[in-house]
Design a protein around this motif. Structure first.
Motif, PDB file in Angstrom:
ATOM      1  N   ALA A  53       0.828  -1.209   0.000  1.00 36.08           N
ATOM      2  CA  ALA A  53       0.000   0.000   0.000  1.00 36.08           C
ATOM      3  C   ALA A  53       0.863   1.260   0.000  1.00 36.08           C
ATOM      4  CB  ALA A  53      -0.943  -0.008   1.197  1.00 36.08           C
ATOM      5  N   LEU A  54       1.938   1.247   0.764  1.00 32.22           N
ATOM      6  CA  LEU A  54       2.837   2.400   0.792  1.00 32.22           C
ATOM      7  C   LEU A  54       3.422   2.676  -0.595  1.00 32.22           C
ATOM      8  CD1 LEU A  54       4.961   2.100   4.064  1.00 32.22           C
ATOM      9  CD2 LEU A  54       3.327   3.910   3.496  1.00 32.22           C
ATOM     10  N   LYS A  55       3.887   1.625  -1.252  1.00 32.30           N
ATOM     11  CA  LYS A  55       4.492   1.803  -2.574  1.00 32.30           C
ATOM     12  C   LYS A  55       3.435   2.182  -3.610  1.00 32.30           C
ATOM     13  CE  LYS A  55       7.890  -0.194  -5.709  1.00 32.30           C
ATOM     14  NZ  LYS A  55       8.854  -1.289  -5.925  1.00 32.30           N
ATOM     15  N   ALA A  56       2.253   1.572  -3.508  1.00 32.67           N
ATOM     16  CA  ALA A  56       1.167   1.918  -4.426  1.00 32.67           C
ATOM     17  C   ALA A  56       0.752   3.372  -4.254  1.00 32.67           C
ATOM     18  CB  ALA A  56      -0.027   0.990  -4.200  1.00 32.67           C
ATOM     19  N   LYS A  57       0.708   3.836  -3.008  1.00 31.11           N
ATOM     20  CA  LYS A  57       0.348   5.231  -2.745  1.00 31.11           C
ATOM     21  C   LYS A  57       1.349   6.178  -3.400  1.00 31.11           C
ATOM     22  CE  LYS A  57      -1.583   8.827  -0.752  1.00 31.11           C
ATOM     23  NZ  LYS A  57      -1.327   9.184   0.646  1.00 31.11           N
ATOM     24  N   ALA A  58       2.642   5.861  -3.298  1.00 26.45           N
ATOM     25  CA  ALA A  58       3.655   6.716  -3.902  1.00 26.45           C
ATOM     26  C   ALA A  58       3.507   6.765  -5.426  1.00 26.45           C
ATOM     27  CB  ALA A  58       5.045   6.219  -3.518  1.00 26.45           C
ATOM     28  N   LEU A  59       3.233   5.615  -6.035  1.00 26.46           N
ATOM     29  CA  LEU A  59       3.037   5.586  -7.484  1.00 26.46           C
ATOM     30  C   LEU A  59       1.794   6.380  -7.895  1.00 26.46           C
ATOM     31  CD1 LEU A  59       3.867   1.920  -8.595  1.00 26.46           C
ATOM     32  CD2 LEU A  59       4.900   4.012  -9.472  1.00 26.46           C
ATOM     33  N   CYS A  60       0.703   6.148  -7.187  1.00 20.92           N
ATOM     34  CA  CYS A  60      -0.540   6.861  -7.502  1.00 20.92           C
ATOM     35  C   CYS A  60      -0.371   8.368  -7.323  1.00 20.92           C
ATOM     36  CB  CYS A  60      -1.684   6.338  -6.632  1.00 20.92           C
ATOM     37  SG  CYS A  60      -2.225   4.682  -7.066  1.00 20.92           S
ATOM     38  N   TYR A  61       0.342   8.769  -6.297  1.00 19.63           N
ATOM     39  CA  TYR A  61       0.607  10.186  -6.046  1.00 19.63           C
ATOM     40  C   TYR A  61       1.373  10.794  -7.217  1.00 19.63           C
ATOM     41  CZ  TYR A  61       2.214  14.445  -3.714  1.00 19.63           C
ATOM     42  OH  TYR A  61       2.467  15.761  -3.387  1.00 19.63           O
ATOM     43  N   ALA A  62       2.356  10.060  -7.733  1.00 22.41           N
ATOM     44  CA  ALA A  62       3.156  10.556  -8.849  1.00 22.41           C
ATOM     45  C   ALA A  62       2.311  10.781 -10.101  1.00 22.41           C
ATOM     46  CB  ALA A  62       4.291   9.588  -9.145  1.00 22.41           C
ATOM     47  N   TYR A  63       1.288   9.945 -10.287  1.00 26.64           N
ATOM     48  CA  TYR A  63       0.421  10.066 -11.460  1.00 26.64           C
ATOM     49  C   TYR A  63      -0.873  10.828 -11.164  1.00 26.64           C
ATOM     50  CZ  TYR A  63       3.427   6.869 -14.060  1.00 26.64           C
ATOM     51  OH  TYR A  63       4.502   6.296 -14.716  1.00 26.64           O
ATOM     52  N   ARG A  64      -1.004  11.306  -9.949  1.00 24.52           N
ATOM     53  CA  ARG A  64      -2.179  12.072  -9.517  1.00 24.52           C
ATOM     54  C   ARG A  64      -3.475  11.274  -9.727  1.00 24.52           C
ATOM     55  NH1 ARG A  64      -1.247  16.816  -7.783  1.00 24.52           N
ATOM     56  NH2 ARG A  64      -3.398  17.501  -8.037  1.00 24.52           N
ATOM     57  N   VAL A  65      -3.432  10.038  -9.293  1.00 23.76           N
ATOM     58  CA  VAL A  65      -4.575   9.132  -9.393  1.00 23.76           C
ATOM     59  C   VAL A  65      -4.925   8.641  -7.993  1.00 23.76           C
ATOM     60  CG1 VAL A  65      -5.285   6.836 -10.208  1.00 23.76           C
ATOM     61  CG2 VAL A  65      -4.100   8.399 -11.760  1.00 23.76           C
ATOM     62  N   PRO A  66      -6.196   8.636  -7.616  1.00 23.69           N
ATOM     63  CA  PRO A  66      -6.575   8.182  -6.272  1.00 23.69           C
ATOM     64  C   PRO A  66      -6.274   6.707  -6.036  1.00 23.69           C
ATOM     65  CG  PRO A  66      -8.369   9.419  -7.304  1.00 23.69           C
ATOM     66  CD  PRO A  66      -7.365   9.140  -8.371  1.00 23.69           C
TER      67      PRO A  66
END
Length: 214
Positions: A53-66
């Protein structure tokens, strides 16, 4: 919080145990235009789920996707995810809302008319019609598929976005959007594709050309 676009939800495939492959596909989905990522882990332990979840959150943040977490409100809170998706046998919506606060996204799985009416009364942010078609990805405890007929029956009962999941691919996605859904959620259509980024782009193009409702 980002603008919420329900057009194409990639639900991660927890059968992929290798993290390198898992996150490569997740990022391919983001590159291809997935508008929401739902992190779904049904079998791993809590620390493994948390780390993903931590890594997924960082990726999603980079692409501005919830990023939405499936079922696990504790994980959503721990990583400050954008919301959760819960099923009919998970924590009650009212308690989930109390824990998460007013601004987080909360989606609820619906497989019958009465559940859609209840979701409307509860003011759930969106519902996931599950399953819309037969699927081999989620094998246990599935309700009968609702089909397009079920979608058309539920659409007038729920005023907020509807996302359909279950057996969705390029050949049937347009019919779902044409008949009232705001978007689709897919697992294997992306995770099992030879070229996940290309598959995501193709699905997104079909949805956008059909004219999804935001």
């Amino acid at each position: 919080m980002y603008r919420v676009d329900y057009s194409l939800v990639y639900v991660t495939d927890d059968s992929i145990t290798d993290d390198t492959a898992f996150f490569k596909i997740l990022e391919d989905a983001l590159k291809g235009g997935a508008s929401i990522i739902q992190l779904r882990e049904k079998s791993c332990n809590t620390i493994s789920f948390y780390n993903r979840a931590l890594k997924a959150k960082a990726l999603c943040y980079a692409y501005r996707v919830p990023l939405i977490i499936n079922d696990r409100i504790d994980i959503a809170l721990a990583v400050e995810a954008d919301g959760v998706h819960i099923g009919q046998t998970d924590m009650p919506y009212s308690k989930a809302r109390e824990l998460l606060g007013a601004t987080k996204i909360i989606g609820l799985s619906v497989s019958k008319r009465e559940q859609a009416i209840e979701a409307e009364n509860l003011k759930v942010d969106y519902i996931g019609i599950s399953p819309i078609f037969n699927t081999s990805t989620k094998k246990s405890d599935l309700a009968p598929s609702l089909g397009i007929k079920g979608l058309k029956m539920i659409r007038p009962l729920f005023s907020k976005p509807i996302v359909c999941i279950g057996g969705i691919h390029q050949k049937n996605a347009a019919d779902i959007i044409k008949n009232g859904a705001n978007g689709v959620a897919v697992i294997s259509a992306i995770s099992k594709a030879k070229y996940p980024e290309k598959e995501t782009k193709n699905l997104k193009e079909i949805i956008c050309q059909t004219g999804f409702i935001q």
